[in-house]
Design an enzyme around this catalytic site. Structure first.
Site, mmCIF file in Angstrom:
data_model
loop_
_atom_site.group_PDB
_atom_site.id
_atom_site.type_symbol
_atom_site.label_atom_id
_atom_site.label_comp_id
_atom_site.label_asym_id
_atom_site.label_seq_id
_atom_site.Cartn_x
_atom_site.Cartn_y
_atom_site.Cartn_z
ATOM 1 C CE LYS A 276 9.726 -13.449 7.401
ATOM 2 N NZ LYS A 276 8.605 -13.953 6.694
ATOM 3 C CG ASP B 191 10.855 -4.372 5.651
ATOM 4 O OD1 ASP B 191 11.263 -4.979 6.665
ATOM 5 O OD2 ASP B 191 9.822 -4.697 5.038
ATOM 6 C CB ALA C 235 12.058 -8.665 7.110
ATOM 7 C CD1 TRP D 21 5.510 -9.032 1.760
ATOM 8 C CD2 TRP D 21 5.490 -7.394 3.276
ATOM 9 N NE1 TRP D 21 4.896 -9.512 2.899
ATOM 10 C CE2 TRP D 21 4.865 -8.522 3.844
ATOM 11 C CE3 TRP D 21 5.600 -6.224 4.038
ATOM 12 C CZ2 TRP D 21 4.348 -8.522 5.130
ATOM 13 C CZ3 TRP D 21 5.095 -6.237 5.318
ATOM 14 C CH2 TRP D 21 4.470 -7.377 5.852
#
Ligand code: LMR
Length: 402
Positions: free
Chosen positions: A256, A221, A223, A140
């Site tokens: 999200k 991470d 997410a 990312w």
């Protein structure tokens, strides 16, 4: 008065600032908005869109907001840890029952997954030593600026080959063999951003073994939990590496999977070597958070807490999350069925996949078709609608040909 103390030709503070290029991913939002062509497609930044192209507020979120309006009695401070009950309720979703009961794992609420990633980096820095973070390529685009701003050192290693559309697992393991005990490995828990290419369960196991053998720390991470293959499957890799490691960090986001994007809702979890050490780490997290945002914003965490504390709301959230996942999976299947060169998209997970397009081809697609995706070729699968998926696929395939 003060002006008298400055010499006429001495620069003022802000005179020394240099103009900055805007964040290329976030800039796409503005570019797509400004395009007046009705057929334009915004598959830039990672937000879920329904069949009508809207990013709706989840039903359970709306209901929880109503509950909060009616029942919330104060907006008084909660402290640097934020909403402790929110953290307690998220913990089993991330770690499963066993992990959730572990007193070696502690967490604090953070402003989104970004806040969690940054707080984790500050903790690594505060702990001293010379730990480095191994980071797969590509990753990312905000990972390195966001975590690196705390002053940690990165070591890049291969992760994915855009041309052959494969995870470079052997190359990654080889590179990680060069890590020292105490180094960290930044991993995407699921739905790899930007490629959508996740490790298989066997590869996660191999990574977990390496982490345990070499005394490395996973820095996960997480997410997009729930948007790849479901809440449990999407946490499987995270649980394997956290269980294998003596110490670990997990940055979690509700942006999200609860559709709370702008509410900035997340948590940072630390696994320490003992319950006592976990409490010391927790105290450090509070001190570090105090120096950055003092206390995280409440509303998103209060919504999530309300949903997870209310049986019907939780059931509805899980159902709507599944609807989102099913929609993403069906869009992936349609793209894959369109042309064999897009078949890889159906084997990947979450919001993103990466097309083997040059930055020039991406810019051309913007001009010719009003298709807005990141220059890397990353596109947000969830940004397509039933009506434009074929238009998108045709334009992309023509570019792959040409
Ligand atoms: C994305 O990658 O599109 C999202 O995570 C949004 C962001 O902050 O970049």
């Amino acid at each position: 008065m003060t002006e008298n103390f400055l010499l006429a030709d001495e620069p003022r503070l802000f005179d020394r600032l240099e103009a900055q290029a805007s964040d290329s991913l976030l800039a796409l939002i503005g570019l797509a908005k400004a395009d007046t062509r009705p057929e334009k497609i915004d598959v830039g930044v990672g937000v879920y869109r329904d069949a009508a192209g809207a990013t709706p507020i989840l039903r359970a979120v709306k209901a929880a907001e109503k509950v909060l309006i009616e029942t919330q009695e104060t907006k008084s401070y909660l402290g640097s840890e934020g909403d402790a009950r929110f953290v307690e309720l998220i913990k089993p979703i991330v770690f499963g029952g066993l992990g959730a009961r572990s007193d070696r794992i502690v967490g604090v609420q953070t402003p989104g997954g970004c806040g969690a990633l940054r707080l984790g980096a500050e903790l690594i820095k505060a702990a001293g030593g010379n730990s480095r973070i191994f980071v797969g390529q590509p990753t990312w685009p905000n990972h390195v600026p966001l975590i690196g701003a705390a002053g940690v050192e990165f070591v890049a290693h291969p992760y994915y080959d855009k041309e052959t559309r494969t995870v470079l697992f052997d190359e990654m393991i080889e590179a990680l063999k060069g890590a020292r005990a105490g180094d960290l490995v930044l991993v995407h828990g699921c739905c790899h951003n930007p490629t959508g290419a996740d490790l298989s369960l066997n590869q996660w196991r191999e990574l977990a073994d390496l982490i345990a053998e070499r005394g490395l720390l996973p820095y996960v991470d997480l997410a997009y939990q729930g948007l790849g293959n479901g809440l449990e499957d999407d946490a499987a890799g995270t649980r394997l590496v956290v269980e294998a490691a003596e110490q670990a960090l997990v940055a979690q986001s509700c942006d999200k999977n609860f559709g709370l994007y702008r509410e900035r809702t997340g948590a940072l979890f630390i696994k320490a070597s003992s319950a006592e050490q976990a409490q010391v780490a927790f105290g450090n997290l509070l001190g570090l958070a105090r120096t950055m945002w003092s206390m995280p914003p409440d509303h998103g965490a209060a919504i999530v807490r309300t949903i997870l504390e209310t049986e019907e709301l939780e059931a509805d959230w899980r159902a709507e999350l599944k609807e989102m996942l099913t929609r993403i999976r069906s869009l992936r299947a349609r793209l894959a069925a369109y042309d064999e060169r897009l078949a890889f998209i159906d084997e990947q997970n979450g919001m993103f996949s990466m097309l083997p397009l040059t930055p020039e081809a991406v810019v051309e697609l913007r001009a010719s078709h009003g298709i807005y995706m990141a220059n890397s070729g990353r596109f947000n699968v969830a940004g397509l609608s039933d009506d434009n998926v074929d238009y998108f696929a045709a334009a992309v395939v023509a570019k792959l040909d040409g």
